[in-house]
Design a protein around this motif. Structure first.
Motif, PDB file in Angstrom:
ATOM      1  N   PHE A 154       0.800  -1.229   0.000  1.00  0.00           N
ATOM      2  CA  PHE A 154       0.000   0.000   0.000  1.00  0.00           C
ATOM      3  C   PHE A 154       0.835   1.282   0.000  1.00  0.00           C
ATOM      4  N   GLY A 155       2.112   1.188   0.260  1.00  0.00           N
ATOM      5  CA  GLY A 155       2.977   2.363   0.194  1.00  0.00           C
ATOM      6  C   GLY A 155       2.984   3.216   1.446  1.00  0.00           C
ATOM      7  N   GLN A 156       1.808   3.593   1.931  1.00  0.00           N
ATOM      8  CA  GLN A 156       1.695   4.407   3.145  1.00  0.00           C
ATOM      9  C   GLN A 156       0.328   4.173   3.777  1.00  0.00           C
ATOM     10  N   ILE A 157       0.197   4.532   5.055  1.00  0.00           N
ATOM     11  CA  ILE A 157      -1.077   4.403   5.763  1.00  0.00           C
ATOM     12  C   ILE A 157      -1.386   5.735   6.430  1.00  0.00           C
ATOM     13  N   ARG A 158      -2.435   6.384   5.985  1.00  0.00           N
ATOM     14  CA  ARG A 158      -2.867   7.676   6.537  1.00  0.00           C
ATOM     15  C   ARG A 158      -1.712   8.668   6.604  1.00  0.00           C
ATOM     16  N   GLY A 159      -0.852   8.657   5.602  1.00  0.00           N
ATOM     17  CA  GLY A 159       0.248   9.607   5.545  1.00  0.00           C
ATOM     18  C   GLY A 159       1.507   9.176   6.264  1.00  0.00           C
ATOM     19  N   TRP A 160       1.501   7.986   6.850  1.00  0.00           N
ATOM     20  CA  TRP A 160       2.675   7.481   7.564  1.00  0.00           C
ATOM     21  C   TRP A 160       3.464   6.546   6.656  1.00  0.00           C
ATOM     22  N   SER A 161       4.773   6.771   6.584  1.00  0.00           N
ATOM     23  CA  SER A 161       5.630   5.923   5.759  1.00  0.00           C
ATOM     24  C   SER A 161       6.108   4.716   6.551  1.00  0.00           C
ATOM     25  N   PHE A 162       6.705   3.763   5.864  1.00  0.00           N
ATOM     26  CA  PHE A 162       7.208   2.551   6.507  1.00  0.00           C
ATOM     27  C   PHE A 162       8.284   2.876   7.540  1.00  0.00           C
ATOM     28  N   ASP A 163       9.193   3.780   7.221  1.00  0.00           N
ATOM     29  CA  ASP A 163      10.272   4.129   8.154  1.00  0.00           C
ATOM     30  C   ASP A 163       9.720   4.736   9.436  1.00  0.00           C
ATOM     31  N   GLU A 164       8.706   5.570   9.312  1.00  0.00           N
ATOM     32  CA  GLU A 164       8.112   6.208  10.486  1.00  0.00           C
ATOM     33  C   GLU A 164       7.397   5.184  11.369  1.00  0.00           C
ATOM     34  N   VAL A 165       6.661   4.280  10.740  1.00  0.00           N
ATOM     35  CA  VAL A 165       5.959   3.252  11.505  1.00  0.00           C
ATOM     36  C   VAL A 165       6.960   2.257  12.105  1.00  0.00           C
ATOM     37  N   ALA A 166       8.086   2.030  11.426  1.00  0.00           N
ATOM     38  CA  ALA A 166       9.128   1.151  11.978  1.00  0.00           C
ATOM     39  C   ALA A 166       9.668   1.720  13.279  1.00  0.00           C
ATOM     40  N   LEU A 167       9.812   3.042  13.360  1.00  0.00           N
ATOM     41  CA  LEU A 167      10.242   3.673  14.603  1.00  0.00           C
ATOM     42  C   LEU A 167       9.214   3.444  15.700  1.00  0.00           C
ATOM     43  N   CYS A 168       7.954   3.601  15.349  1.00  0.00           N
ATOM     44  CA  CYS A 168       6.853   3.342  16.288  1.00  0.00           C
ATOM     45  C   CYS A 168       6.865   1.884  16.740  1.00  0.00           C
ATOM     46  N   PHE A 169       7.067   0.975  15.796  1.00  0.00           N
ATOM     47  CA  PHE A 169       7.122  -0.467  16.057  1.00  0.00           C
ATOM     48  C   PHE A 169       8.229  -0.797  17.050  1.00  0.00           C
ATOM     49  N   SER A 170       9.414  -0.247  16.825  1.00  0.00           N
ATOM     50  CA  SER A 170      10.559  -0.583  17.670  1.00  0.00           C
ATOM     51  C   SER A 170      10.371  -0.080  19.091  1.00  0.00           C
ATOM     52  N   VAL A 171       9.810   1.114  19.253  1.00  0.00           N
ATOM     53  CA  VAL A 171       9.624   1.683  20.589  1.00  0.00           C
ATOM     54  C   VAL A 171       8.668   0.833  21.413  1.00  0.00           C
ATOM     55  N   ILE A 172       7.533   0.464  20.825  1.00  0.00           N
ATOM     56  CA  ILE A 172       6.534  -0.286  21.591  1.00  0.00           C
ATOM     57  C   ILE A 172       7.033  -1.687  21.922  1.00  0.00           C
TER      58      ILE A 172
END
Length: 260
Positions: free
Chosen positions: A47-65
Motif C-alpha cells: 500500500f505504500g503508506q497508511i494515513r500519511g505514515w511511511s514505513f520508516d516512520e511506523v518502523a520507529l513506532c514499532f521498535s519503541v513499543i
C-alpha cells in the motif's frame, strides 16, 4: 532496591543453570517479532503508506513499543503470573515479610530471555533512525528515551492491574491480554489510523498515545502549534503507574487469604 537487585542476581543465576535452554529461548524471542515486522514490511510494500505514515516512520513506532514490552515482560513478569501466588496461598508469606509487596512480587519472576526480543527491537530502532531524515536534537533524543520508559510503565501498570484483580477473582483474567498483547499489537501503528473512540480510549484511559503517537509527532516535526505538550506526553504515560499502585494497595487491603 538492594533487595530487588538481589532477586535479579539470584534468578539470573538460576536460569543460567540451563544455558542451552536459555539461549534457545532467547533466540526464539529474537526471531518471533521478525514475523510481525515482516508483516509490517509487506503491508507497506503493497500500500505504500497508511494515513500519511511511511514505513520508516511506523518502523520507529514499532521498535519503541516492542522495546517497552520486552523490558516490561522481563522485569514485571511477577505480576503477570501473580494468580499462581494467590491460588496457592503463597502470597501470605509475602505479607509477613518486612518489605513491600510490590518489590517482592516484582522480584518473584524475571524473564531474561526477553533480551532476544529487546535486541531485535533495538536493531529495528537503529535502522529506522538511519532511514529517517530527522534533525535530531538533545530534546528529541530525550523524548525518544522517555517514550520507551513511558511504555515500560504502562505495560507494567497493566500487569499490576491484572494482578490486583486476582484478589477478588483468584485466577487471572484473560481479558487483561487485550491490553498487554493487544496493546502491543495496536501500538505498532500511530493511533490516528484507528477510529476516534479507539484513539481516545488509548490516550486518556490507557495512555498508549503518549508512547507511540503524540511524542512521535514531535520527533518527526508533524506537530501543530506548541510542541511542549507533544514532547512532555510520555510523562503522562509514566504517571499511569500511580493509579495502578493505588488499586494494588486497595487489593492488598481486601485480600482474605485462600484458607490453606
Amino acid at each position: 532496591m538492594k533487595l530487588y537487585w538481589k532477586y535479579i542476581v539470584i534468578l539470573f543465576k538460576s536460569q543460567m543453570q540451563y544455558r542451552t535452554s536459555f539461549w534457545l529461548l532467547a533466540l526464539g524471542q529474537f526471531l518471533v517479532p521478525f514475523s510481525a515486522f515482516a508483516g509490517l514490511y509487506f503491508l507497506f510494500e503493497r500500500f505504500g503508506q497508511i494515513r500519511g505514515w511511511s514505513f520508516d516512520e511506523v518502523a520507529l513506532c514499532f521498535s519503541v513499543i516492542h522495546m517497552a514490552f520486552a523490558i516490561s515482560e522481563c522485569f514485571a513478569r511477577g505480576f503477570d503470573s501473580f494468580s499462581v501466588l494467590v491460588a496457592g496461598g503463597d502470597f501470605d508469606r509475602l505479607l509477613v515479610r518486612p518489605r513491600g509487596t510490590v518489590v517482592q512480587v516484582l522480584g518473584s519472576k524475571f524473564e531474561f530471555t526477553r533480551a532476544g526480543r529487546l535486541l531485535q527491537s533495538v536493531m529495528v530502532l537503529i535502522w529506522a533512525i538511519s532511514q529517517l531524515a530527522v534533525d535530531w536534537t538533545v530534546l528529541k533524543a530525550i523524548t525518544l528515551l522517555l517514550m520507551v520508559a513511558s511504555g515500560v510503565f504502562i505495560f507494567s501498570g497493566i500487569f499490576m492491574l491484572a494482578a490486583a484483580m486476582c484478589f477478588w477473582t483468584i485466577q487471572g483474567l484473560e481479558i487483561a491480554n487485550i491490553f498487554t498483547d493487544g496493546g502491543r499489537e495496536m501500538g505498532q501503528y500511530p493511533l490516528n489510523i484507528y477510529q476516534k473512540w479507539v484513539s481516545r480510549f488509548f490516550t486518556f484511559i490507557i495512555p498508549f498515545g503518549c508512547v507511540n503517537y503524540l511524542p512521535l509527532l514531535y520527533i518527526l516535526d508533524k506537530t501543530t502549534g506548541n510542541e511542549l505538550p507533544y514532547m512532555a506526553a510520555p510523562l503522562a504515560g509514566i504517571l499511569f503507574i500511580v493509579p495502578c499502585l493505588l488499586i494494588w494497595r486497595i487489593g492488598v487491603r481486601h485480600y482474605r487469604s485462600t484458607g490453606s
